[in-house]
Design a protein around this motif. Structure first.
Motif, PDB file in Angstrom:
ATOM      1  N   UNK A  89     -76.775 -71.538  35.943  1.00 14.01           N
ATOM      2  CA  UNK A  89     -77.049 -71.060  36.996  1.00 14.01           C
ATOM      3  C   UNK A  89     -78.388 -70.101  37.056  1.00 14.01           C
ATOM      4  N   UNK A  90     -78.211 -69.467  36.042  1.00 10.41           N
ATOM      5  CA  UNK A  90     -79.563 -68.397  35.736  1.00 10.41           C
ATOM      6  C   UNK A  90     -80.829 -69.363  35.505  1.00 10.41           C
ATOM      7  N   UNK A  94     -84.261 -69.546  38.038  1.00 10.61           N
ATOM      8  CA  UNK A  94     -85.480 -68.859  37.609  1.00 10.61           C
ATOM      9  C   UNK A  94     -86.939 -69.335  37.824  1.00 10.61           C
ATOM     10  N   UNK A  95     -87.919 -68.531  38.234  1.00  7.31           N
ATOM     11  CA  UNK A  95     -89.007 -68.889  38.471  1.00  7.31           C
ATOM     12  C   UNK A  95     -89.839 -69.120  37.057  1.00  7.31           C
ATOM     13  N   UNK A  96     -90.435 -70.488  36.890  1.00  5.25           N
ATOM     14  CA  UNK A  96     -91.244 -70.657  35.608  1.00  5.25           C
ATOM     15  C   UNK A  96     -92.694 -70.724  35.958  1.00  5.25           C
ATOM     16  N   UNK A 105     -86.802 -69.008  30.327  1.00  7.51           N
ATOM     17  CA  UNK A 105     -86.241 -70.338  30.382  1.00  7.51           C
ATOM     18  C   UNK A 105     -86.076 -70.908  29.240  1.00  7.51           C
ATOM     19  N   UNK A 106     -86.799 -71.062  28.452  1.00  8.55           N
ATOM     20  CA  UNK A 106     -86.663 -71.911  27.010  1.00  8.55           C
ATOM     21  C   UNK A 106     -85.627 -70.972  26.501  1.00  8.55           C
ATOM     22  N   UNK A 109     -82.452 -71.677  28.158  1.00 11.66           N
ATOM     23  CA  UNK A 109     -81.828 -73.253  27.523  1.00 11.66           C
ATOM     24  C   UNK A 109     -81.405 -73.259  26.194  1.00 11.66           C
ATOM     25  N   UNK A 110     -81.863 -72.595  25.252  1.00 15.67           N
ATOM     26  CA  UNK A 110     -81.773 -72.714  23.827  1.00 15.67           C
ATOM     27  C   UNK A 110     -80.267 -71.966  23.646  1.00 15.67           C
ATOM     28  N   UNK A 111     -80.129 -71.075  24.475  1.00 20.02           N
ATOM     29  CA  UNK A 111     -78.611 -70.251  24.439  1.00 20.02           C
ATOM     30  C   UNK A 111     -77.682 -71.356  24.913  1.00 20.02           C
ATOM     31  N   UNK A 112     -77.837 -71.995  26.012  1.00 25.39           N
ATOM     32  CA  UNK A 112     -77.082 -72.982  26.525  1.00 25.39           C
ATOM     33  C   UNK A 112     -76.805 -74.041  25.797  1.00 25.39           C
ATOM     34  N   UNK A 113     -77.599 -74.650  25.026  1.00 19.86           N
ATOM     35  CA  UNK A 113     -77.516 -75.797  24.384  1.00 19.86           C
ATOM     36  C   UNK A 113     -76.516 -75.295  23.029  1.00 19.86           C
ATOM     37  N   UNK A 114     -76.927 -74.117  22.553  1.00 25.80           N
ATOM     38  CA  UNK A 114     -76.161 -73.590  21.277  1.00 25.80           C
ATOM     39  C   UNK A 114     -74.527 -73.409  21.771  1.00 25.80           C
TER      40      UNK A 114
END
Length: 143
Positions: A89-90, A94-96, A105-106, A109-114
């Protein structure tokens, strides 16, 4: 003879080049939207499955084989799924447009994949230990 055929013949390879397709962004957006919806449905299905398994193991009681291990894995999986939902959701909000936004964002995204990888491993262990509950263990309730 089309321009592509003429180009293929002049190159001597006889291979026609791939046509460049104008992309106005709608096809990519549609694909990403369908992918996001499909992933969301899989996430909901996994959460429902874990909730059902949690209900079954709690109904079986502490006498069930591997009760505390399965209970711990199920609670871990559900909590991590809720955390991943918050991270996603974050990411979505997020504005990128700036470099700092892209870095965050990156990272998210890495945290989510892990976390998703860890959730997958936890659910493999849940499946390996199994939640086998007979009808007698849950009071012969039938649907």
């Amino acid at each position: 003879m089309t321009c592509c055929e003429a180009e293929a013949m002049s190159s001597g390879t006889g291979v026609m080049p791939i046509r460049q397709v104008q992309d106005n962004g709608t096809s990519r957006f549609g694909t990403l939207t369908r992918k996001t919806i499909a992933e969301g449905l899989f996430d909901v299905a996994l959460l429902m499955s874990n909730a059902s398994q949690l209900n079954a193991i709690l109904a079986a009681g502490s006498g069930a084989k591997f009760y505390s291990i399965i209970l711990g894995f199920l609670i871990t999986s559900i909590v991590l799924q809720l955390i991943v939902g918050g991270v996603l959701l974050a990411i979505a909000t997020l504005e990128i447009k700036q470099d700092s936004g892209r870095k965050l964002h990156s990272t998210l995204n890495t945290v989510a994949v892990g976390l998703i990888g860890f959730i997958t491993a936890v659910n493999i262990f849940i499946t390996a230990f199994g939640v086998n509950v007979t009808n007698s263990a849950i009071g012969n309730n039938t649907l």
